[in-house]
Write a protein that holds these residues in place. Structure first.
Motif, PDB file in Angstrom:
ATOM      1  N   PRO A 182      -3.320   9.696  -9.015  1.00 43.68           N
ATOM      2  CA  PRO A 182      -2.741  10.733  -8.144  1.00 43.68           C
ATOM      3  C   PRO A 182      -1.574  10.244  -7.286  1.00 43.68           C
ATOM      4  CG  PRO A 182      -5.153  10.753  -8.011  1.00 43.68           C
ATOM      5  CD  PRO A 182      -4.761   9.509  -8.738  1.00 43.68           C
ATOM      6  N   LEU A 183      -1.341   8.954  -7.206  1.00 39.79           N
ATOM      7  CA  LEU A 183      -0.300   8.456  -6.311  1.00 39.79           C
ATOM      8  C   LEU A 183       1.081   8.986  -6.681  1.00 39.79           C
ATOM      9  CD1 LEU A 183      -1.384   4.732  -5.784  1.00 39.79           C
ATOM     10  CD2 LEU A 183      -1.847   6.726  -4.348  1.00 39.79           C
ATOM     11  N   LYS A 184       1.302   9.260  -7.956  1.00 42.80           N
ATOM     12  CA  LYS A 184       2.584   9.836  -8.355  1.00 42.80           C
ATOM     13  C   LYS A 184       2.586  11.352  -8.167  1.00 42.80           C
ATOM     14  CE  LYS A 184       6.033  10.083 -12.007  1.00 42.80           C
ATOM     15  NZ  LYS A 184       6.435   9.672 -13.374  1.00 42.80           N
ATOM     16  N   ALA A 185       1.506  11.988  -8.560  1.00 42.08           N
ATOM     17  CA  ALA A 185       1.447  13.455  -8.505  1.00 42.08           C
ATOM     18  C   ALA A 185       1.495  13.986  -7.065  1.00 42.08           C
ATOM     19  CB  ALA A 185       0.171  13.947  -9.195  1.00 42.08           C
ATOM     20  N   CYS A 186       1.057  13.166  -6.113  1.00 41.99           N
ATOM     21  CA  CYS A 186       0.969  13.624  -4.720  1.00 41.99           C
ATOM     22  C   CYS A 186       2.135  13.151  -3.872  1.00 41.99           C
ATOM     23  CB  CYS A 186      -0.343  13.142  -4.103  1.00 41.99           C
ATOM     24  SG  CYS A 186      -1.815  13.888  -4.829  1.00 41.99           S
ATOM     25  N   GLY A 187       3.236  12.794  -4.501  1.00 38.61           N
ATOM     26  CA  GLY A 187       4.373  12.239  -3.780  1.00 38.61           C
ATOM     27  C   GLY A 187       4.826  13.063  -2.591  1.00 38.61           C
ATOM     28  N   GLN A 188       4.770  14.403  -2.694  1.00 36.26           N
ATOM     29  CA  GLN A 188       5.274  15.251  -1.604  1.00 36.26           C
ATOM     30  C   GLN A 188       4.377  15.218  -0.375  1.00 36.26           C
ATOM     31  OE1 GLN A 188       3.915  16.280  -4.465  1.00 36.26           O
ATOM     32  NE2 GLN A 188       3.195  18.421  -4.361  1.00 36.26           N
ATOM     33  N   TYR A 189       3.145  14.680  -0.538  1.00 36.92           N
ATOM     34  CA  TYR A 189       2.226  14.638   0.596  1.00 36.92           C
ATOM     35  C   TYR A 189       2.158  13.250   1.250  1.00 36.92           C
ATOM     36  CZ  TYR A 189       0.575  18.783  -1.906  1.00 36.92           C
ATOM     37  OH  TYR A 189       0.499  19.992  -2.565  1.00 36.92           O
ATOM     38  N   LEU A 190       2.876  12.304   0.713  1.00 32.54           N
ATOM     39  CA  LEU A 190       2.699  10.910   1.134  1.00 32.54           C
ATOM     40  C   LEU A 190       3.813  10.436   2.063  1.00 32.54           C
ATOM     41  CD1 LEU A 190       1.577   9.371  -2.286  1.00 32.54           C
ATOM     42  CD2 LEU A 190       0.131  10.040  -0.360  1.00 32.54           C
ATOM     43  N   ARG A 191       3.440   9.754   3.111  1.00 34.88           N
ATOM     44  CA  ARG A 191       4.396   9.122   4.021  1.00 34.88           C
ATOM     45  C   ARG A 191       4.728   7.701   3.575  1.00 34.88           C
ATOM     46  NH1 ARG A 191       7.152   5.980   6.127  1.00 34.88           N
ATOM     47  NH2 ARG A 191       7.569   5.584   8.331  1.00 34.88           N
ATOM     48  N   TYR A 192       3.703   6.972   3.102  1.00 33.32           N
ATOM     49  CA  TYR A 192       3.920   5.566   2.749  1.00 33.32           C
ATOM     50  C   TYR A 192       2.758   5.095   1.877  1.00 33.32           C
ATOM     51  CZ  TYR A 192       5.097   0.591   3.463  1.00 33.32           C
ATOM     52  OH  TYR A 192       5.462  -0.731   3.282  1.00 33.32           O
ATOM     53  N   VAL A 193       3.082   4.282   0.861  1.00 36.15           N
ATOM     54  CA  VAL A 193       2.066   3.698  -0.015  1.00 36.15           C
ATOM     55  C   VAL A 193       2.307   2.193  -0.065  1.00 36.15           C
ATOM     56  CG1 VAL A 193       1.131   3.574  -2.358  1.00 36.15           C
ATOM     57  CG2 VAL A 193       1.857   5.779  -1.413  1.00 36.15           C
ATOM     58  N   PHE A 194       1.279   1.408   0.212  1.00 36.32           N
ATOM     59  CA  PHE A 194       1.401  -0.053   0.183  1.00 36.32           C
ATOM     60  C   PHE A 194       0.231  -0.633  -0.589  1.00 36.32           C
ATOM     61  CE2 PHE A 194       0.709  -4.288   2.207  1.00 36.32           C
ATOM     62  CZ  PHE A 194       1.869  -4.891   1.746  1.00 36.32           C
ATOM     63  N   LEU A 195       0.544  -1.486  -1.558  1.00 33.49           N
ATOM     64  CA  LEU A 195      -0.483  -2.126  -2.372  1.00 33.49           C
ATOM     65  C   LEU A 195      -0.313  -3.638  -2.305  1.00 33.49           C
ATOM     66  CD1 LEU A 195       1.012   0.293  -4.406  1.00 33.49           C
ATOM     67  CD2 LEU A 195      -1.266   0.073  -5.374  1.00 33.49           C
ATOM     68  N   THR A 196      -1.437  -4.354  -2.283  1.00 35.02           N
ATOM     69  CA  THR A 196      -1.394  -5.813  -2.385  1.00 35.02           C
ATOM     70  C   THR A 196      -2.264  -6.249  -3.554  1.00 35.02           C
ATOM     71  OG1 THR A 196      -3.347  -6.460  -1.094  1.00 35.02           O
ATOM     72  CG2 THR A 196      -1.354  -5.872   0.138  1.00 35.02           C
ATOM     73  N   GLY A 197      -2.008  -7.442  -4.021  1.00 31.81           N
ATOM     74  CA  GLY A 197      -2.818  -8.013  -5.090  1.00 31.81           C
ATOM     75  C   GLY A 197      -2.397  -9.437  -5.357  1.00 31.81           C
ATOM     76  N   ILE A 198      -3.061 -10.052  -6.301  1.00 30.61           N
ATOM     77  CA  ILE A 198      -2.694 -11.402  -6.734  1.00 30.61           C
ATOM     78  C   ILE A 198      -1.752 -11.311  -7.921  1.00 30.61           C
ATOM     79  CG2 ILE A 198      -3.583 -13.519  -7.810  1.00 30.61           C
ATOM     80  CD1 ILE A 198      -6.004 -13.333  -6.018  1.00 30.61           C
ATOM     81  N   THR A 199      -2.118 -10.500  -8.911  1.00 34.78           N
ATOM     82  CA  THR A 199      -1.265 -10.340 -10.085  1.00 34.78           C
ATOM     83  C   THR A 199      -0.248  -9.232  -9.857  1.00 34.78           C
ATOM     84  OG1 THR A 199      -2.914  -8.857 -11.029  1.00 34.78           O
ATOM     85  CG2 THR A 199      -2.972 -11.150 -11.746  1.00 34.78           C
ATOM     86  N   LYS A 200       0.917  -9.384 -10.459  1.00 35.51           N
ATOM     87  CA  LYS A 200       1.947  -8.369 -10.336  1.00 35.51           C
ATOM     88  C   LYS A 200       1.480  -7.087 -11.036  1.00 35.51           C
ATOM     89  CE  LYS A 200       6.941  -7.877 -10.861  1.00 35.51           C
ATOM     90  NZ  LYS A 200       8.181  -8.510 -11.353  1.00 35.51           N
ATOM     91  N   PHE A 201       1.743  -5.941 -10.415  1.00 31.30           N
ATOM     92  CA  PHE A 201       1.174  -4.682 -10.903  1.00 31.30           C
ATOM     93  C   PHE A 201       1.578  -4.365 -12.343  1.00 31.30           C
ATOM     94  CE2 PHE A 201       5.110  -3.672  -8.693  1.00 31.30           C
ATOM     95  CZ  PHE A 201       5.772  -2.853  -9.584  1.00 31.30           C
ATOM     96  N   SER A 202       2.772  -4.785 -12.768  1.00 27.28           N
ATOM     97  CA  SER A 202       3.225  -4.475 -14.126  1.00 27.28           C
ATOM     98  C   SER A 202       2.436  -5.242 -15.168  1.00 27.28           C
ATOM     99  CB  SER A 202       4.715  -4.791 -14.270  1.00 27.28           C
ATOM    100  OG  SER A 202       4.962  -6.152 -13.986  1.00 27.28           O
ATOM    101  N   GLN A 203       1.778  -6.350 -14.761  1.00 27.57           N
ATOM    102  CA  GLN A 203       1.052  -7.162 -15.736  1.00 27.57           C
ATOM    103  C   GLN A 203      -0.221  -6.491 -16.220  1.00 27.57           C
ATOM    104  OE1 GLN A 203       1.253 -10.891 -13.197  1.00 27.57           O
ATOM    105  NE2 GLN A 203       1.423 -11.749 -15.220  1.00 27.57           N
ATOM    106  N   LEU A 204      -0.831  -5.684 -15.358  1.00 31.39           N
ATOM    107  CA  LEU A 204      -2.097  -5.073 -15.727  1.00 31.39           C
ATOM    108  C   LEU A 204      -1.932  -3.654 -16.246  1.00 31.39           C
ATOM    109  CD1 LEU A 204      -4.314  -6.410 -12.814  1.00 31.39           C
ATOM    110  CD2 LEU A 204      -4.400  -7.076 -15.209  1.00 31.39           C
ATOM    111  N   SER A 205      -0.701  -3.153 -16.269  1.00 28.75           N
ATOM    112  CA  SER A 205      -0.392  -1.836 -16.833  1.00 28.75           C
ATOM    113  C   SER A 205      -1.245  -0.723 -16.230  1.00 28.75           C
ATOM    114  CB  SER A 205      -0.588  -1.867 -18.366  1.00 28.75           C
ATOM    115  OG  SER A 205       0.153  -2.914 -18.939  1.00 28.75           O
TER     116      SER A 205
END
Length: 519
Positions: A182-205
C-alpha cells in the motif's frame, strides 16, 4: 582537582524519549532529522549494520513527527524547526519478526496492525494484511486531516536468516511484499516514509513497484547520520573521554587512540569522515573498559553460512574491490559475498577510484577483525575454546620476542585439539596460522607477493617483522631454504623493522607442528 563526573551512557537504549528524559548522553543528530524531513523526496531508505543507531534514528523521527518539542530542547533542530506540527505516525519495528515461519510472520504482522487499529479502527472489508494497512493509512488521514508518517525499522529482519535458502526466502518475501504494497497506492495520504535495514531494498525485490524511494545510504551528506564521528568524539564527548582515560589509568590521547583502533574506521560513502561503531563506543564508556561489544553481541549465522557457500577463506575477506552496481544485485543472483559483508558491517569503504569506479573494501577495525577470525575457528578445530589460553600465552611470548616459546605453546596445544576433516593440504595450516596470529592482535597477511614468489605468512608486531614459510610433512629446514633461495627478506628491507625468518613444518598425521627453524 574535582573528579570528573560520569554521565549516563545509552548502552543498548534505542528510545529517544528515554535518553532525553533520563539525561543519558545523546550525540546530536537532529540536524540530519530536519534535513531528511524537509528534502524534496518523501520516501527515504537507509541501510546500516545491526546496532548502528538505525532504531534510535527512527525513534527520533517518530518523536519529531509527533511534535514533541520538549524532547528537542538544546538540540540543533530547535533553531531550525518553527512549526512542530503533530502527524499520525505508524511505526513498525520488524526486528520482532525474525526466525518465523510464514504463519508466524503473518501473526506478528497481525499483532502490529491491531495495535494501530485500536486507535484508528478497522473496516470489515479489510481482511488481508495489505488491505488492513491501506485502511489504517486512509482512516488516520481522514481522522486527523494530516499526512500519515510511515516508519519501518529493519524492514528486512524477517528475511535475513533465510537469504541463503531457495525454498523459504520466496515465501516470506511474498508476505512482506504484500504487507508493504500500500505504500505506493496511498501516496496522496502520506507525509513521509522512512525505511531502514541491513540489505539494500532493491536486493530483496520487495518494493519492485515503489520506484521513488531515495536511498541515502551512500550519500556523502548523510555519511555520519548513524554512528559517531571523530569531531563528535572531541567535542560532544570530550569530557567523557577524559573520564574514561582516568578509569583506564591512561592519558586522554591514548584512550582516544585505543578507541579508534577498536571501534573506528567505518565509511558508508566516499568521501566520508571516520565513523565509530556507536554500540561498542557507548558500551566502552558505560563499562569503563575496551572490549569486543558489537561482535560479542551476536554474529548472524547466515553470514558464516554464506562464507561457506561462496568458499571464502579467512585471508580473502579483506582488501576486496567492487563496483557501485554490485550493491544492487538481487540476493538470489549474488555471485559474490562482498556486498553482504559490507552491508553487515564486516567490511567498510576504505577508498574509491573515480577513474575505475571501484570501491576498496576492508575490515574496519580491530574489534571486527578479531571477532571475525574467532568466529571462523570452528572451521579449523572442533573445540576452538581450547585455543583461548593458547592465544593469550602466545601473545605474551611474541610481545617479548620469544617466537620459539610461542611455537612450543602452539605445538603442545594443537596436539590435544581435535581437528576438522580435510586438513591434508598446506593451505589449511597456512589459514590456521593466519587466524591464530590475527587473534594475537598482530597484523598478519598470507600469500604476500615478492619478486621471487609468495611468502606464506607475514606477521608484523610492534617491533619485529616475521617472514613465515609453511611446509606440510616436510622438514622445517626446507621451508627456511625456500625463504633464503627466493630472497624473501629483501622485499621487506625498507619496512623499518628487524626481519626474522621462520620455517615451520606441520605433521598432517598428528595435526600439529613437527618442527621449526628461526633465524
Amino acid at each position: 582537582m574535582k573528579p570528573i563526573e560520569r554521565r549516563k551512557y545509552p548502552y543498548g537504549i534505542q528510545v529517544f524519549s528515554i535518553i532525553r528524559k533520563e539525561n543519558y548522553l545523546y550525540v546530536d543528530k537532529t540536524e540530519y532529522v530536519y534535513r531528511m524531513t524537509h528534502s524534496d523526496n518523501r520516501y527515504m531508505f537507509l541501510n546500516r549494520p545491526r546496532r548502528f543507531g538505525k532504531s534510535l534514528l527512527t525513534d527520533t523521527l517518530h518523536c519529531y513527527f509527533e511534535g514533541r518539542k520538549e524532547l528537542f530542547e538544546g538540540l540543533a533542530i530547535e533553531r531550525l524547526e518553527t512549526e512542530w506540527t503533530s502527524y499520525p505516525v505508524l511505526h513498525f519495528d520488524m526486528s520482532t519478526a525474525k526466525n518465523l515461519s510464514k504463519e508466524g510472520l503473518e501473526r506478528e504482522l497481525d499483532r502490529k496492525l491491531f495495535a494501530y487499529e485500536k486507535i484508528y479502527g478497522r473496516e470489515e472489508k479489510d481482511i488481508e494484511i495489505n488491505q488492513r494497512l491501506q485502511g489504517l493509512i486512509e482512516r488516520a488521514f481522514q481522522q486527523t486531516g494530516k499526512g500519515v508518517v510511515i516508519l519501518i525499522d529493519e524492514y528486512d529482519a524477517p528475511l535475513l536468516d533465510v537469504m541463503h535458502e531457495d525454498e523459504n526466502l520466496p515465501v516470506l518475501r511474498n508476505v512482506m511484499r504484500n504487507f508493504y504494497s500500500p505504500l505506493k497506492a496511498c501516496g496522496q495520504y502520506l507525509r513521509y516514509v522512512f525505511l531502514t535495514g541491513i540489505t539494500k531494498f532493491s536486493q530483496l525485490s520487495i518494493f519492485s513497484e515503489l520506484n521513488n524511494i531515495e536511498n541515502i545510504s551512500m550519500d556523502t551528506s548523510y555519511a555520519a547520520v548513524c554512528g559517531i564521528t571523530e569531531e563528535e568524539m572531541r567535542t560532544q564527548m570530550d569530557a567523557d573521554t577524559v573520564w574514561l582515560a582516568e578509569r583506564m589509568g591512561t592519558t586522554k590521547e591514548d584512550a582516544l587512540q585505543q578507541l579508534k583502533t577498536y571501534y573506528d574506521g567505518y565509511h558508508f560513502a566516499w568521501p566520508s569522515p571516520d565513523v565509530y561503531n556507536p554500540f561498542s563506543l557507548m558500551a566502552a564508556f558505560s563499562k569503563g573498559k575496551i572490549e569486543s561489544y558489537w561482535f560479542g553481541s551476536g554474529t548472524p549465522t547466515y553470514l558464516i553460512e554464506m562464507l561457506d557457500k561462496y568458499q571464502v577463506i579467512p585471508q580473502e575477506i579483506s582488501g576486496r574491490k567492487c563496483e557501485a552496481s554490485d550493491f544492487d544485485a538481487p540476493t538470489e543472483r549474488m555471485t559474490d559475498i562482498t556486498p553482504l559483508f559490507y552491508q553487515s558491517g564486516y567490511l567498510t569503504i576504505k577508498n574509491y577510484s573515480a577513474f575505475s569506479g571501484l570501491y576498496l573494501l576492508d575490515i574496519p577495525n580491530r574489534e571486527v577483525r578479531i571477532g571475525l577470525m574467532r568466529s571462523l575457528l570452528p572451521n579449523y578445530v572442533r573445540r576452538p575454546a581450547e585455543l583461548n589460553t593458547l592465544v593469550g600465552e602466545m601473545a605474551e611470548c611474541i610481545h617479548f620476542g620469544d617466537m620459539d616459546g610461542a611455537l612450543r605453546l602452539m605445538q603442545t596445544v594443537l596436539s590435544t585439539v581435535p581437528y576438522c576433516e580435510n586438513t591434508r593440504y598446506e593451505g589449511h595450516y597456512q589459514q590456521m596460522l593466519y587466524l591464530i596470529f590475527t587473534l594475537l592482535g598482530s597484523f598478519a597477511d598470507v600469500e604476500v607477493r615478492t619478486p621471487q614468489g609468495r611468502v606464506d605468512v607475514v606477521m608484523r608486531t610492534h617491533d619485529t617483522l616475521y617472514i613465515i614459510e609453511v611446509k606440510l610433512d616436510k622438514d622445517a629446514g626446507e621451508a627456511m631454504r625456500q625463504i633464503d633461495l627466493k630472497q624473501y627478506p629483501e622485499r621487506f628491507a625498507l619496512c623499518g623493522l628487524p626481519v626474522v625468518k621462520v620455517g615451520v613444518s606441520f605433521d598432517s598425521g598428528r595435526h600439529t607442528l613437527s618442527g621449526w627453524v628461526i633465524e
